[in-house]
Design a protein around this motif. Sequence first.
Motif, mmCIF file in Angstrom:
data_model
loop_
_atom_site.group_PDB
_atom_site.id
_atom_site.type_symbol
_atom_site.label_atom_id
_atom_site.label_comp_id
_atom_site.label_asym_id
_atom_site.label_seq_id
_atom_site.Cartn_x
_atom_site.Cartn_y
_atom_site.Cartn_z
ATOM 1 N N TYR A 242 0.827 -1.205 0.000
ATOM 2 C CA TYR A 242 0.000 0.000 0.000
ATOM 3 C C TYR A 242 0.865 1.261 0.000
ATOM 4 N N VAL A 243 2.016 1.184 0.652
ATOM 5 C CA VAL A 243 2.936 2.325 0.658
ATOM 6 C C VAL A 243 3.425 2.607 -0.756
ATOM 7 N N ASP A 244 3.845 1.552 -1.445
ATOM 8 C CA ASP A 244 4.370 1.708 -2.806
ATOM 9 C C ASP A 244 3.286 2.133 -3.792
ATOM 10 N N ALA A 245 2.049 1.689 -3.548
ATOM 11 C CA ALA A 245 0.955 2.010 -4.468
ATOM 12 C C ALA A 245 0.575 3.484 -4.396
ATOM 13 N N GLY A 246 0.842 4.116 -3.266
ATOM 14 C CA GLY A 246 0.571 5.542 -3.142
ATOM 15 C C GLY A 246 -0.887 5.900 -2.939
ATOM 16 N N TYR A 247 -1.658 4.992 -2.333
ATOM 17 C CA TYR A 247 -3.056 5.326 -2.041
ATOM 18 C C TYR A 247 -3.097 6.553 -1.131
ATOM 19 N N VAL A 248 -4.007 7.468 -1.414
ATOM 20 C CA VAL A 248 -4.098 8.699 -0.634
ATOM 21 C C VAL A 248 -5.348 8.675 0.245
ATOM 22 N N PRO A 254 -5.258 1.625 4.328
ATOM 23 C CA PRO A 254 -4.317 2.477 5.074
ATOM 24 C C PRO A 254 -2.907 1.883 5.005
ATOM 25 N N GLN A 255 -1.929 2.750 4.881
ATOM 26 C CA GLN A 255 -0.554 2.262 4.789
ATOM 27 C C GLN A 255 -0.088 1.594 6.075
ATOM 28 N N GLY A 256 -0.689 1.983 7.198
ATOM 29 C CA GLY A 256 -0.270 1.402 8.464
ATOM 30 C C GLY A 256 -1.428 1.162 9.411
ATOM 31 N N LEU A 257 -1.226 0.226 10.313
ATOM 32 C CA LEU A 257 -2.141 -0.023 11.418
ATOM 33 C C LEU A 257 -1.333 0.122 12.699
ATOM 34 N N VAL A 258 -1.975 0.558 13.758
ATOM 35 C CA VAL A 258 -1.269 0.723 15.026
ATOM 36 C C VAL A 258 -1.881 -0.221 16.056
ATOM 37 N N GLN A 274 -0.260 7.432 5.018
ATOM 38 C CA GLN A 274 1.061 8.025 4.800
ATOM 39 C C GLN A 274 1.249 8.377 3.331
ATOM 40 N N MET A 275 1.817 9.560 3.086
ATOM 41 C CA MET A 275 2.131 9.978 1.726
ATOM 42 C C MET A 275 3.452 9.336 1.289
ATOM 43 N N GLN A 276 3.780 9.479 0.014
ATOM 44 C CA GLN A 276 4.971 8.814 -0.507
ATOM 45 C C GLN A 276 6.247 9.632 -0.356
ATOM 46 N N HIS A 277 6.120 10.960 -0.316
ATOM 47 C CA HIS A 277 7.316 11.792 -0.352
ATOM 48 C C HIS A 277 7.367 12.765 0.825
#
Length: 356
Positions: A242-248, A254-258, A274-277
Amino acid sequence: MFDIAPDHAIGLYAGLLTLPFALLALRLRSAARGVPGTVLGASVLMAIAGAIHLGLVWTHRGETITALLFVMNGASYVVLSQLYTWRWWRPASVALITATLTGYLGYIVLNFDTPDQVAIATKLLELTTLGLVLVPVRGETLRRRSRWSVLSVALPLMTMVTVSVVWIDDLARPDAQHAHAGAVLQATNDTASPEQVGAAQKLYDETVAAIAPYRDWHAAWAAGYRPGPQNTPSTHWMNQRYVDAGYVMDPRRPQGLVYANTKHGPVLIGAMFQMQHIGQFGPDPGGPLTAWHQHQNICFTPFGVEFSLMTPTATCPLGSIDISVPPMLHVWIVDNPGGPFAVDIDSKVVKQIDQG
């Protein structure tokens, strides 16, 4: 953590413009030819420090005492920078630099000013000047050993005290965009509008519903989430796909779970977008309620353990490296005193979950 205050930038420009003139003054003055290089170096740096302080007078003209101190300090630096052949130049220089450093530390401790890049650079310049002033010169025998002793003990101590006070003060009293240590908050409007309140609630409801299956950490693992270091009360589980795919800000991805690390096992407490840059803040439909934040200048050990925040001298503790990460937005699904979109989860909440 440390930005350039708009009213301090002029001091930086004044110091940079003074450098060529200070060097030219040494070249044109015949007395400089027989003076040791360390003394000449100190002369140039003192001239620059003086110009920085004098440059700050105009932007602080509304603060009478501060402006007067800048005038006195700047003028003293400039005058002493040209008196390097004077018999009492060394003790006078040491006294002035020491008084300036301690005075500045007192100023920020009393909250009359806040540290920024210009102030920190000036203090480092003054510490360097102090070191050059204390270095014994060739042919000097009287008090040579004592001066080396002072240089090897007092200068590192003064440096440590200066950096520590600036560091602690900035962490204790961060500005509005650094409300969380090491995190830069996205600039938004001050008060959420009714539309933004509704949009924030919609994002929250959709996220809570979308990540419900991940209350079972096995489901999160099957979906591609993997935990980071688990030596803290809570852990971010990241999905690299999901991080690499760049979902906004997609509640379904979601890029992460806590998860809270409890004696009962991982307990889901939130999601993270999380954004990519670095520097690329995401959309904030809730305005100030959903402001993204970016962690910068965090020091990590090679084992992935967070060690501390980078010091004002732009260094990490020995054995750790500087890490900055792209902007992120948390959505907490448990009752968090800071709110459902706060930068961090309250440690007391995690402790209660662990004890529950």
